[in-house]
Design an enzyme around this catalytic site. Structure first.
Site, PDB file in Angstrom:
ATOM      1  N   GLU A 153     -48.797   4.568 -12.290  1.00  0.00           N
ATOM      2  CA  GLU A 153     -49.455   3.753 -13.306  1.00  0.00           C
ATOM      3  C   GLU A 153     -49.970   2.450 -12.680  1.00  0.00           C
ATOM      4  OE1 GLU A 153     -46.164   3.394 -15.930  1.00  0.00           O
ATOM      5  OE2 GLU A 153     -46.167   5.531 -16.430  1.00  0.00           O
ATOM      6  N   LEU A 177     -49.773   6.854 -18.684  1.00  0.00           N
ATOM      7  CA  LEU A 177     -48.390   6.372 -18.828  1.00  0.00           C
ATOM      8  C   LEU A 177     -47.516   7.547 -19.239  1.00  0.00           C
ATOM      9  CD1 LEU A 177     -49.039   3.007 -20.734  1.00  0.00           C
ATOM     10  CD2 LEU A 177     -49.137   3.485 -18.287  1.00  0.00           C
ATOM     11  N   ALA A 178     -47.185   8.394 -18.285  1.00  0.00           N
ATOM     12  CA  ALA A 178     -46.449   9.622 -18.577  1.00  0.00           C
ATOM     13  C   ALA A 178     -45.660   9.991 -17.318  1.00  0.00           C
ATOM     14  CB  ALA A 178     -47.408  10.737 -18.978  1.00  0.00           C
ATOM     15  N   GLU A 179     -44.464   9.440 -17.199  1.00  0.00           N
ATOM     16  CA  GLU A 179     -43.703   9.576 -15.956  1.00  0.00           C
ATOM     17  C   GLU A 179     -43.348  11.020 -15.642  1.00  0.00           C
ATOM     18  OE1 GLU A 179     -43.165   7.330 -18.263  1.00  0.00           O
ATOM     19  OE2 GLU A 179     -43.559   5.416 -17.258  1.00  0.00           O
ATOM     20  N   GLN A 203     -43.174   2.461 -12.349  1.00  0.00           N
ATOM     21  CA  GLN A 203     -43.514   1.041 -12.461  1.00  0.00           C
ATOM     22  C   GLN A 203     -42.286   0.143 -12.548  1.00  0.00           C
ATOM     23  OE1 GLN A 203     -46.098  -0.484 -15.843  1.00  0.00           O
ATOM     24  NE2 GLN A 203     -47.557  -0.340 -14.161  1.00  0.00           N
ATOM     25  N   PHE A 204     -41.275   0.557 -13.294  1.00  0.00           N
ATOM     26  CA  PHE A 204     -39.997  -0.145 -13.373  1.00  0.00           C
ATOM     27  C   PHE A 204     -38.886   0.893 -13.420  1.00  0.00           C
ATOM     28  CE2 PHE A 204     -42.732  -3.574 -14.824  1.00  0.00           C
ATOM     29  CZ  PHE A 204     -42.141  -4.701 -14.268  1.00  0.00           C
ATOM     30  N   TYR A 211     -36.792   7.204 -16.289  1.00  0.00           N
ATOM     31  CA  TYR A 211     -35.909   8.135 -16.992  1.00  0.00           C
ATOM     32  C   TYR A 211     -36.642   9.318 -17.638  1.00  0.00           C
ATOM     33  CZ  TYR A 211     -32.586   4.260 -16.400  1.00  0.00           C
ATOM     34  OH  TYR A 211     -31.802   3.266 -15.884  1.00  0.00           O
ATOM     35  N   HIS A 247     -36.453  -3.104 -17.583  1.00  0.00           N
ATOM     36  CA  HIS A 247     -37.137  -3.701 -16.433  1.00  0.00           C
ATOM     37  C   HIS A 247     -36.172  -4.206 -15.374  1.00  0.00           C
ATOM     38  CE1 HIS A 247     -40.210  -3.767 -19.545  1.00  0.00           C
ATOM     39  NE2 HIS A 247     -41.134  -3.973 -18.626  1.00  0.00           N
TER      40      HIS A 247
END
Length: 338
Positions: free
Chosen positions: A38, A67-69, A91-92, A97, A138
Site C-alpha cells: 500500500e 488496501l487488502a493485505e 504498512q503497519f 493480521y 500502529h
C-alpha cells in the site's frame, strides 16, 4: 609497488536510508525482485522506505496495491510460484493480521507441502513496535505470532548495518522471511557507506553488542538501545552487563546466547511484546534447558504489559525502559555473591 586500499567514505545514515538502499540494490541486482504494498509506489511508503523505487524501476516492479493485505500476500504467493522474488510491505504491524491465513496456510507451508519442490522466496516487511506515539493497530509487537509458525524465518535489525545486511539476506533467501522493522529506530543514525556496506552476520546468528561479566541482557530490535543504555547506567551499581542482540528470532542462535549466560550466570530477556505468551517465555525456557547448572538466579523477563497497546500518552509506561531493566537486574539474587 603496492597500492593501499581506499577505505569507503562513511557518512551519517539512518536505518530508513539503509533499508531503502537494500531494496534498491536488490532490485538492481536481480530483475526477479518486485516490491508491492500500500502506497509503496508514488508515495514511497508511509516511512519512505520505498522512495524512488517506482521512478527507477517502474510501476510494474514497485507496485501500489489496494488496501487488502490478504490480497497483497496472496498475490505474492502466486508471483513466487512463478519464479519471482516478491518483497511485500505491510504498512503497519497490526495491518498484517488480515493476511495471516495466506501467511500461515500457504507461505509457511508451501515448501513442506511440495516436498521441497516449491520454496517461496517472499520477504514480508513489517514496521513494528512502539515508541512513536502511534495508536492501536500502529504499535503492536507481533513477533510471537510469526515465531510460533514453523516454516517462517523471523529477523529484526537494531543497527544501520544490520538493516541493510539482513534485508539483502532476507530477499536472497529461498525461504519466506518476516522482516520486522523497529519503527522507533527508522531515524537512528550511524556512520555507514552505501557504496561499501559492512558485512554482517547471517540470518540465524546473534551478536554481542556489549561485553560484560555480571549478567546477560538478551534482547532484539527496538529494545537493543534500551539495554545498552541500561548497561551503562548499571555501572554505577557495580554491574557489568553483557548485551546480546538476537537479530534472528527464527532460526534462534542458541550457541551465542548459551555461551554468554554460562559465563555470566544470570540473564534477563527484554522485549516490547507482551510478557504472557511472548518471545521471552520461549527464550527463558531455552536458556534454562541449556544453562541450568550455570545459573545463579532464575531467568527474568522485562516485557510489555499484557494489554492491548495503550494510547500514546501511556506508552512510556508500557514499553520496557532503563528503570524496569535495572529493577529486574537487581532481582537476580546478588546476595549469593556477598
Amino acid at each position: 609497488m603496492t597500492t593501499a586500499a581506499v577505505k569507503p567514505a562513511l557518512k551519517p545514515a539512518t536505518m530508513a536510508q539503509a533499508l531503502q538502499r537494500a531494496l534498491r540494490d536488490a532490485m538492481a541486482d536481480d530483475p526477479s525482485v518486485h516490491v508491492l504494498g500500500e502506497d509503496v509506489g508514488t508515495l514511497g511508503g508511509v516511512f519512505r522506505i520505498t522512495d524512488g523505487l517506482a521512478a527507477e524501476f517502474g510501476d510494474d516492479r514497485c507496485t501500489d496495491t489496494p488496501l487488502a493485505e490478504a490480497g497483497i500476500l496472496g498475490t505474492a504467493v502466486g508471483m513466487a510460484m512463478y519464479g519471482l522474488r516478491p518483497v511485500v510491505e505491510m504498512q503497519f504491524d497490526a495491518f498484517a493480521y488480515p493476511s495471516f491465513e495466506q501467511l500461515i496456510s500457504h507461505v509457511a507451508k508451501m515448501r513442506n507441502r511440495t516436498r521441497g519442490a516449491m520454496p517461496l522466496p517472499i520477504t514480508v516487511r513489517v514496521p513494528y513496535g512502539g515508541g512513536i506515539g502511534g495508536v492501536e493497530h500502529h504499535s503492536d509487537s507481533s513477533e510471537a505470532y510469526y515465531m510460533a509458525t514453523p516454516g517462517l524465518h523471523v529477523v529484526t535489525p537494531a543497527t544501520v548495518d544490520d538493516a541493510y545486511g539482513l534485508l539483502r539476506a532476507a530477499i536472497a533467501s529461498d525461504d519466506p522471511v518476516v522482516f520486522l522493522e523497529p519503527k522507533r529506530l527508522y531515524w537512528s543514525k550511524a556512520s555507514w557507506s552505501p557504496d561499501a556496506p559492512s558485512a554482517v552476520e547471517p540470518i540465524g546468528r546473534a551478536v554481542v553488542r556489549r561485553p560484560g561479566s555480571s549478567a546477560t541482557l538478551i534482547t532484539y530490535g527496538p529494545s537493543v538501545p534500551v539495554c545498552l543504555e541500561a548497561a551503562e547506567a548499571a555501572r554505577a551499581e557495580g554491574w557489568d552487563l553483557e548485551v546480546v542482540d538476537l537479530r534472528s528470532l527464527v532460526p534462534f542462535d542458541d550457541e551465542t546466547v548459551a555461551e554468554s549466560v554460562r559465563r555470566t550466570g544470570r540473564a534477563v530477556v527484554v522485549h516490547e511484546s507482551n510478557g504472557f505468551g511472548g518471545p521471552g517465555g520461549e527464550i527463558a525456557a531455552r536458556v534454562t534447558e541449556r544453562c541450568f547448572h550455570h545459573l545463579e538466579a532464575p531467568v527474568l523477563r522485562v516485557a510489555g504489559f499484557d494489554i492491548p497497546y495503550p494510547p500514546p500518552m501511556l506508552e512510556k509506561h508500557h514499553l520496557p525502559g532503563v528503570d524496569r531493566v535495572l529493577d529486574a537486574v537487581a532481582r537476580l539474587q546478588w546476595e549469593a555473591d556477598s
